[in-house]
Design a protein around this motif. Structure first.
Motif, PDB file in Angstrom:
ATOM      1  N   SER A 396      38.884 -35.412  12.247  1.00 58.26           N
ATOM      2  CA  SER A 396      37.496 -35.870  12.307  1.00 58.26           C
ATOM      3  C   SER A 396      36.755 -35.228  13.470  1.00 58.26           C
ATOM      4  O   SER A 396      35.612 -34.829  13.337  1.00 58.26           O
ATOM      5  CB  SER A 396      37.435 -37.384  12.399  1.00 58.26           C
ATOM      6  N   PHE A 397      37.418 -35.087  14.632  1.00 58.82           N
ATOM      7  CA  PHE A 397      36.664 -34.485  15.730  1.00 58.82           C
ATOM      8  C   PHE A 397      36.727 -32.969  15.734  1.00 58.82           C
ATOM      9  O   PHE A 397      35.825 -32.316  16.234  1.00 58.82           O
ATOM     10  CB  PHE A 397      37.029 -35.076  17.091  1.00 58.82           C
ATOM     11  N   LEU A 398      37.753 -32.401  15.119  1.00 56.76           N
ATOM     12  CA  LEU A 398      37.757 -30.942  14.991  1.00 56.76           C
ATOM     13  C   LEU A 398      36.608 -30.512  14.084  1.00 56.76           C
ATOM     14  O   LEU A 398      36.015 -29.461  14.253  1.00 56.76           O
ATOM     15  CB  LEU A 398      39.097 -30.466  14.432  1.00 56.76           C
ATOM     16  N   ARG A 399      36.288 -31.382  13.137  1.00 58.22           N
ATOM     17  CA  ARG A 399      35.150 -31.146  12.245  1.00 58.22           C
ATOM     18  C   ARG A 399      33.851 -31.067  13.063  1.00 58.22           C
ATOM     19  O   ARG A 399      32.956 -30.299  12.775  1.00 58.22           O
ATOM     20  CB  ARG A 399      35.062 -32.323  11.272  1.00 58.22           C
ATOM     21  N   HIS A 400      33.778 -31.908  14.116  1.00 60.84           N
ATOM     22  CA  HIS A 400      32.574 -31.887  14.946  1.00 60.84           C
ATOM     23  C   HIS A 400      32.484 -30.610  15.777  1.00 60.84           C
ATOM     24  O   HIS A 400      31.399 -30.092  16.013  1.00 60.84           O
ATOM     25  CB  HIS A 400      32.554 -33.105  15.875  1.00 60.84           C
ATOM     26  N   ILE A 401      33.643 -30.110  16.212  1.00 61.15           N
ATOM     27  CA  ILE A 401      33.652 -28.879  17.012  1.00 61.15           C
ATOM     28  C   ILE A 401      33.058 -27.730  16.206  1.00 61.15           C
ATOM     29  O   ILE A 401      32.312 -26.903  16.699  1.00 61.15           O
ATOM     30  CB  ILE A 401      35.100 -28.555  17.450  1.00 61.15           C
ATOM     31  N   GLU A 402      33.409 -27.741  14.918  1.00 61.32           N
ATOM     32  CA  GLU A 402      32.936 -26.701  14.015  1.00 61.32           C
ATOM     33  C   GLU A 402      31.416 -26.682  13.924  1.00 61.32           C
ATOM     34  O   GLU A 402      30.810 -25.712  13.507  1.00 61.32           O
ATOM     35  CB  GLU A 402      33.512 -27.038  12.640  1.00 61.32           C
ATOM     36  N   ARG A 403      30.787 -27.776  14.288  1.00 61.81           N
ATOM     37  CA  ARG A 403      29.340 -27.921  14.111  1.00 61.81           C
ATOM     38  C   ARG A 403      28.551 -27.683  15.390  1.00 61.81           C
ATOM     39  O   ARG A 403      27.421 -28.116  15.506  1.00 61.81           O
ATOM     40  CB  ARG A 403      29.040 -29.309  13.548  1.00 61.81           C
ATOM     41  N   ALA A 404      29.148 -27.012  16.370  1.00 64.89           N
ATOM     42  CA  ALA A 404      28.406 -26.672  17.594  1.00 64.89           C
ATOM     43  C   ALA A 404      28.175 -25.169  17.614  1.00 64.89           C
ATOM     44  O   ALA A 404      28.987 -24.401  17.103  1.00 64.89           O
ATOM     45  CB  ALA A 404      29.206 -27.111  18.807  1.00 64.89           C
ATOM     46  N   ALA A 405      27.065 -24.762  18.221  1.00 67.59           N
ATOM     47  CA  ALA A 405      26.750 -23.328  18.242  1.00 67.59           C
ATOM     48  C   ALA A 405      27.559 -22.604  19.319  1.00 67.59           C
ATOM     49  O   ALA A 405      27.987 -21.474  19.136  1.00 67.59           O
ATOM     50  CB  ALA A 405      25.261 -23.135  18.470  1.00 67.59           C
ATOM     51  N   VAL A 406      27.747 -23.270  20.461  1.00 63.41           N
ATOM     52  CA  VAL A 406      28.515 -22.691  21.572  1.00 63.41           C
ATOM     53  C   VAL A 406      29.601 -23.702  21.945  1.00 63.41           C
ATOM     54  O   VAL A 406      29.355 -24.910  21.943  1.00 63.41           O
ATOM     55  CB  VAL A 406      27.589 -22.441  22.792  1.00 63.41           C
ATOM     56  N   LEU A 407      30.802 -23.208  22.245  1.00 59.75           N
ATOM     57  CA  LEU A 407      31.876 -24.129  22.638  1.00 59.75           C
ATOM     58  C   LEU A 407      32.079 -24.058  24.149  1.00 59.75           C
ATOM     59  O   LEU A 407      32.147 -22.972  24.718  1.00 59.75           O
ATOM     60  CB  LEU A 407      33.179 -23.772  21.940  1.00 59.75           C
ATOM     61  N   ALA A 408      32.139 -25.231  24.777  1.00 56.81           N
ATOM     62  CA  ALA A 408      32.443 -25.288  26.210  1.00 56.81           C
ATOM     63  C   ALA A 408      33.809 -25.949  26.338  1.00 56.81           C
ATOM     64  O   ALA A 408      33.948 -27.138  26.046  1.00 56.81           O
ATOM     65  CB  ALA A 408      31.376 -26.097  26.939  1.00 56.81           C
ATOM     66  N   PHE A 409      34.807 -25.181  26.706  1.00 60.79           N
ATOM     67  CA  PHE A 409      36.155 -25.737  26.861  1.00 60.79           C
ATOM     68  C   PHE A 409      36.248 -26.390  28.240  1.00 60.79           C
ATOM     69  O   PHE A 409      36.036 -25.730  29.256  1.00 60.79           O
ATOM     70  CB  PHE A 409      37.205 -24.638  26.706  1.00 60.79           C
ATOM     71  N   VAL A 410      36.519 -27.672  28.251  1.00 57.36           N
ATOM     72  CA  VAL A 410      36.573 -28.417  29.512  1.00 57.36           C
ATOM     73  C   VAL A 410      38.043 -28.566  29.898  1.00 57.36           C
ATOM     74  O   VAL A 410      38.819 -29.191  29.166  1.00 57.36           O
ATOM     75  CB  VAL A 410      35.909 -29.805  29.359  1.00 57.36           C
ATOM     76  N   VAL A 411      38.413 -27.922  31.030  1.00 54.50           N
ATOM     77  CA  VAL A 411      39.809 -28.064  31.474  1.00 54.50           C
ATOM     78  C   VAL A 411      39.835 -28.737  32.838  1.00 54.50           C
ATOM     79  O   VAL A 411      38.967 -28.522  33.680  1.00 54.50           O
ATOM     80  CB  VAL A 411      40.563 -26.707  31.526  1.00 54.50           C
ATOM     81  N   ASP A 412      40.848 -29.585  33.001  1.00 52.45           N
ATOM     82  CA  ASP A 412      40.999 -30.367  34.220  1.00 52.45           C
ATOM     83  C   ASP A 412      41.849 -29.532  35.192  1.00 52.45           C
ATOM     84  O   ASP A 412      43.035 -29.279  34.927  1.00 52.45           O
ATOM     85  CB  ASP A 412      41.690 -31.680  33.826  1.00 52.45           C
ATOM     86  N   LEU A 413      41.228 -29.102  36.310  1.00 52.95           N
ATOM     87  CA  LEU A 413      41.955 -28.229  37.256  1.00 52.95           C
ATOM     88  C   LEU A 413      43.102 -28.969  37.948  1.00 52.95           C
ATOM     89  O   LEU A 413      44.037 -28.350  38.452  1.00 52.95           O
ATOM     90  CB  LEU A 413      40.986 -27.681  38.309  1.00 52.95           C
ATOM     91  N   SER A 414      43.012 -30.307  37.996  1.00 58.01           N
ATOM     92  CA  SER A 414      44.042 -31.069  38.724  1.00 58.01           C
ATOM     93  C   SER A 414      45.224 -31.425  37.822  1.00 58.01           C
ATOM     94  O   SER A 414      46.195 -32.003  38.266  1.00 58.01           O
ATOM     95  CB  SER A 414      43.420 -32.357  39.278  1.00 58.01           C
ATOM     96  N   ALA A 415      45.118 -31.105  36.516  1.00 55.78           N
ATOM     97  CA  ALA A 415      46.180 -31.531  35.588  1.00 55.78           C
ATOM     98  C   ALA A 415      47.032 -30.347  35.152  1.00 55.78           C
ATOM     99  O   ALA A 415      47.083 -30.002  33.972  1.00 55.78           O
ATOM    100  CB  ALA A 415      45.558 -32.221  34.378  1.00 55.78           C
ATOM    101  N   GLY A 416      47.670 -29.679  36.123  1.00 51.17           N
ATOM    102  CA  GLY A 416      48.588 -28.592  35.789  1.00 51.17           C
ATOM    103  C   GLY A 416      47.877 -27.315  35.397  1.00 51.17           C
ATOM    104  O   GLY A 416      46.681 -27.145  35.624  1.00 51.17           O
ATOM    105  N   ASP A 417      48.649 -26.427  34.773  1.00 44.90           N
ATOM    106  CA  ASP A 417      48.202 -25.076  34.453  1.00 44.90           C
ATOM    107  C   ASP A 417      46.987 -25.106  33.504  1.00 44.90           C
ATOM    108  O   ASP A 417      47.102 -25.502  32.340  1.00 44.90           O
ATOM    109  CB  ASP A 417      49.379 -24.344  33.787  1.00 44.90           C
ATOM    110  N   SER A 418      45.827 -24.667  34.015  1.00 46.32           N
ATOM    111  CA  SER A 418      44.627 -24.758  33.162  1.00 46.32           C
ATOM    112  C   SER A 418      44.602 -23.648  32.114  1.00 46.32           C
ATOM    113  O   SER A 418      43.977 -23.821  31.064  1.00 46.32           O
ATOM    114  CB  SER A 418      43.355 -24.747  34.003  1.00 46.32           C
ATOM    115  N   VAL A 419      45.301 -22.525  32.379  1.00 44.88           N
ATOM    116  CA  VAL A 419      45.380 -21.466  31.352  1.00 44.88           C
ATOM    117  C   VAL A 419      46.153 -22.002  30.153  1.00 44.88           C
ATOM    118  O   VAL A 419      45.743 -21.828  28.991  1.00 44.88           O
ATOM    119  CB  VAL A 419      46.049 -20.199  31.924  1.00 44.88           C
ATOM    120  N   ALA A 420      47.238 -22.714  30.431  1.00 45.91           N
ATOM    121  CA  ALA A 420      48.039 -23.285  29.339  1.00 45.91           C
ATOM    122  C   ALA A 420      47.206 -24.316  28.573  1.00 45.91           C
ATOM    123  O   ALA A 420      47.258 -24.382  27.329  1.00 45.91           O
ATOM    124  CB  ALA A 420      49.291 -23.943  29.909  1.00 45.91           C
TER     125      ALA A 420
END
Ligand SMILES: Nc1nc2c(ncn2[C@@H]2O[C@H](COP(=O)(O)OP(=O)(O)OP(=O)(O)O)[C@@H](O)[C@H]2O)c(=O)[nH]1
Ligand SMILES: [Mg+2]
Length: 566
Positions: A396-420
């Motif tokens: 259901s929420f992946l469906r919402h991602i599909e409906r955005a023009a630009v994607l902003a990936f939000v990664v938590d710098l304090s929660a381990g390897d952000s590249v992973a």
């Protein structure tokens, strides 16, 4: 201390000196002092700038007013649940026409004057308009049925009936409208008249038939005896009539992709014409006709509305990454924030205002060169591993991602390897895209074999000339699902990374690693994290922010506008 609290609220009011002239200055000063130590209880209600003595003040930069930042780390109950719907079905009923009037002139010395019955009014139309500012279909989903007003009946003295009220349906830009079924009584009547004409031609008897009339088509003068009409020769019924506006109606089945704001509303269903008054039926045989026609019934249109474009930017991140806090920092949203996973259960949309219309435009970039004064951000529920297999809140929420023009990936710098973390997010999104393509292909295959579009049933009757099979009409077409929308691939969308919680210690190395990874993706030395070949990797960047302190977030609008303008 209820007394202190109430007086604390009182003293801030501008009317206090007028309402309580006996309160002297000394007392006011002492009350203010007491109130300062008891601000949290009433500050919320008053919305004053009284400084809070809470602990959070120690970590705030002195330049910011404290209440600005308090809203970024709110208590669990300080949020507004914004209703949100991205898909709904709704039935529109265009207005029916008013009936014609049977009336005769009656004046002093004219006991039985000529006919003067007016025509019925036209029914109201249904219009649709895509507008900026709307973000959800929840208002329409709640209505379920929308009816335009019926035309009023005609009246004596040749007065025509009043028109029925129109209905304007406003939908967000990026809405797709698809017809599920329609019922057009005028088209049905046309089909019936056609088949009857053919029958009559065969029997060589066209035109007026003595004593035979369809009661549902005529208005009869209430003062006459039924026998009068039984022996009467009825004039030819004018037949099913449509308003001229029906010509500009979109053809059945309606499919609209409203991806631009519309300056003018578009006609979706025209109201039906009103009946004819008795003046229309004057003839030498019948100088005082005691008949008029009924108004045409209005058409019904059952449609599915779906948001193709949910927002300009979609925040994609693991649960608890800080997406809702970021939305609060960028917009006036009251999205719920909590230190646990799945705080957000449905998208929250916020609007970032780029230009306050004070002075020169701040940013004048747009998709087609038009000045963009704002953009919308959707805070979407957190993505977890195997979400594409419908785990967690899943598809259901992946469906919402599909409906955005630009994607902003939000990664938590304090929660381990952000590249992973970034790669895990992209993996889910990429898997979802593969899954969806397969779904669309399977659906297309299926429909090639056994799917018939739900066209206007009256038209199909007209073509086949097999009138009178009620079973065909009664099939519940609303149960038949429409094929999924075809949307542009997710991996072709521009994207960037927002690295949050940069205020926490030991996050610098993590951010440096993230930046070098993005540089490698840009240069092509590392494959795109989704694993797809034609994925967008022109200029992915990373913005370090502390959403909770609203630090660094001011760089995001410029990045977004750059990506939105291509
Ligand atoms: N220190 C710090 N904490 C933050 C920051 N941003 C968010 N938080 C905290 O992280 C927790 C989670 O924040 P949310 O905004 O609810 O996270 P979310 O990504 O929306 O979570 P879900 O809705 O569950 O997916 C909250 O306790 C926030 O106060 C930040 O920049 N710095
Ligand atoms: Mg959230």
């Amino acid at each position: 201390m209820p007394s202190v609290r109430s007086s604390g609220c009182l003293i801030s009011g501008t009317l206090t000196p007028f309402l309580y002239p006996s309160i002297n200055k000394q007392l006011l000063r002492s009350l203010r002092h007491a109130a300062r130590h008891h601000v949290p209880a009433c500050q919320h209600r008053l919305n004053t700038t009284v400084a809070s003595q809470s602990n959070s003040q120690d970590i705030l930069p002195p330049s910011k007013p404290p209440q600005d930042l308090e809203r970024l780390d709110p208590s669990p109950d300080s949020y507004a649940l914004t209703p949100f719907t991205d898909r709904c079905t709704i039935t529109f009923h265009a207005g029916a026409g008013g009936h014609g009037c049977i009336s005769f002139l009656r004046e002093k010395y004219i006991a039985a004057g000529p006919p003067n019955g007016g025509d019925g009014g036209t029914g109201g139309n249904i219009y649709i308009q895509a507008v900026r500012g709307e973000t959800s279909l929840h208002k329409l989903a709640r209505r379920g049925i929308l009816k335009a007003g019926a035309g009023k009946n005609g009246a004596g003295k040749n007065r025509g009936g009043e028109r029925g009220g129109d209905v304007l349906v406003t939908v967000p830009v990026g809405t797709v409208l698809r017809e599920v079924w329609r019922r057009d009584p005028v088209a049905e009547e046309e089909a019936r008249a056609y088949s009857e004409r053919r029958k009559a031609k065969r029997a060589e008897e066209d035109g007026a038939v003595k004593g035979q009339y369809r009661r549902d088509q005529w208005m009869l003068y209430p003062g006459s005896q039924p026998s009068e009409f039984r022996n009467m020769e009825f004039p030819k019924h004018p037949g099913p009539r449509r308003s001229n506006l029906a010509l500009v109606q979109p053809k059945a089945p309606v499919q609209l992709d409203l991806d631009k704001p519309m300056e003018q509303p578009m006609l979706l269903a025209a109201g039906a014409l009103g009946g004819l008054g008795n003046t229309h039926f004057v003839s030498t045989d019948m100088p005082r006709p005691k008949i008029a026609t009924k108004g045409e019934p209005g058409m019904s249109l059952h449609v599915q509305l779906e948001l193709k474009l949910l927002a300009d930017v979609g925040l994609v991140g693991l649960p608890n990454a800080g997406k809702s806090t970021l939305l609060r920092a960028l917009t006036n949203s009251r999205a719920r924030v909590g230190d646990w996973a799945f705080t957000t259960l449905q998208p929250n949309i916020g609007t970032v205002v780029l230009d306050s219309h004070k002075g020169r435009p701040m940013i004048t970039a747009g998709r087609r060169g038009d000045p963009r004064t704002n953009f919308t951000i959707a805070d979407i529920p957190g993505v977890i591993e195997d979400a594409h297999l419908d785990k967690g809140l899943g598809l259901s929420f992946l469906r919402h991602i599909e409906r955005a023009a630009v994607l902003a990936f939000v990664v938590d710098l304090s929660a381990g390897d952000s590249v992973a973390a970034l790669r895990a997010l992209w993996r889910e999104v990429g898997e979802y895209e593969t899954f969806r393509n397969e779904e669309i292909n399977a659906e297309t295959q299926k429909r090639l074999v056994d799917w018939k579009p739900l066209v206007n049933r009256a038209t199909s009757e007209f073509e086949s000339d097999t009138f009178g099979d009620p079973e065909v009409f009664e099939a519940d077409a609303s149960e038949m699902p429409l094929p999924p929308l075809t949307l542009p691939p997710i991996t072709s969308k521009p994207w960037f990374v927002v690295a949050t919680k940069a205020d926490l210690p030991e996050t610098q190395e993590n951010f440096a690693a993230l930046q070098s990874y993005l540089a490698a993706v840009r240069d092509g030395t590392v494959a795109h994290p989704s694993g797809k070949k034609n994925a967008w990797k022109d200029r992915p960047s990373a913005v370090p922010v502390s959403a909770i302190k609203a630090e660094g977030v001011e760089r995001i609008p410029a990045v977004v506008v750059d990506l939105l303008s291509g």
